[in-house]
Design a protein around this motif. Structure first.
Motif, PDB file in Angstrom:
ATOM      1  N   ARG A  94       0.860  -1.177   0.000  1.00 19.41           N
ATOM      2  CA  ARG A  94       0.000   0.000   0.000  1.00 19.41           C
ATOM      3  C   ARG A  94       0.899   1.229   0.000  1.00 19.41           C
TER       4      ARG A  94
ATOM      5  N   ALA B 130       0.833   5.393   1.068  1.00 15.57           N
ATOM      6  CA  ALA B 130       0.168   6.549   1.690  1.00 15.57           C
ATOM      7  C   ALA B 130       1.199   7.285   2.525  1.00 15.57           C
TER       8      ALA B 130
ATOM      9  N   THR C 144      -1.037  12.470   2.896  1.00 18.42           N
ATOM     10  CA  THR C 144      -2.349  11.806   2.798  1.00 18.42           C
ATOM     11  C   THR C 144      -2.688  11.066   4.093  1.00 18.42           C
TER      12      THR C 144
ATOM     13  N   LYS D 253      -5.364  10.909   5.858  1.00 19.60           N
ATOM     14  CA  LYS D 253      -6.670  10.236   5.832  1.00 19.60           C
ATOM     15  C   LYS D 253      -6.568   8.900   5.108  1.00 19.60           C
ATOM     16  N   GLN D 254      -5.767   8.858   4.074  1.00 22.39           N
ATOM     17  CA  GLN D 254      -5.584   7.609   3.332  1.00 22.39           C
ATOM     18  C   GLN D 254      -4.878   6.563   4.209  1.00 22.39           C
TER      19      GLN D 254
ATOM     20  N   GLU E 105      -7.487   5.151   6.376  1.00 20.36           N
ATOM     21  CA  GLU E 105      -8.359   4.258   5.607  1.00 20.36           C
ATOM     22  C   GLU E 105      -7.705   2.887   5.427  1.00 20.36           C
TER      23      GLU E 105
END
Length: 159
Positions: free
Chosen positions: A35, A37, A42, A44-45, A48
């Motif tokens: 992943r 981020a 980012t 918020k990402q 998430e």
């Protein structure tokens, strides 16, 4: 398989380094996903992604250089194990590692520099509930010992 590694990189520029971690995870038989981020750009990402794996048995391996806020940010927002594996940078003479070592109180992420070390630490954590994985870790450690013993025997014979 009982659990997996989430390799979370702060930038896709870290992908080659992360592939090095993945190589050892694969060798140990640990499932993984990548992943991307950033804690700075980012956040918020990042949250998430943590939410995506909240109900799974995972270990996070965070990879971010320079100012490694990613590892501490992830650790502060999950109860899952977090292993910080920042890539070494010649540009900063290794001083960038301090952003991984010196984190706020209440943050418990483990820091390891080498991809192999991050993979082994992850496998050991997951092996707490997976006897098959535990055996693979033991076999891996034994193979490393045997390689050194063989090298020693070869050295003695060549003298």
């Amino acid at each position: 398989m009982n659990g997996k590694a989430i390799i979370l990189m702060g930038s896709d520029r870290d992908l080659e380094f992360c592939r090095g971690i993945a190589k050892y995870l694969k060798l140990l038989g640990v499932e993984y996903v990548f992943r991307v981020a950033s804690a700075h750009k980012t956040p918020k990402q990042v949250l998430e992604i943590l939410n995506e794996f909240e109900n799974e048995k995972v270990v996070y391996i965070t990879v971010a250089g320079r100012s490694n806020a990613l590892s501490a940010f992830v650790d502060a927002n999950t109860v899952k194990p977090v292993i910080a594996c920042p890539p070494y940078s010649e540009k900063y003479g290794g001083a960038d590692i301090y952003s991984s070592l010196r984190v706020p109180s209440g943050i418990g992420s483990t820091v390891t520099i080498e991809p192999e070390g991050a993979a082994i630490a992850t496998a050991k954590i997951l092996a707490l509930e997976d006897k098959t994985l535990e055996m693979r870790v033991k076999d891996y450690q034994l193979s490393k010992k045997m390689t050194l013993e063989k090298a020693n025997d070869t050295m003695k014979k060549s003298q």
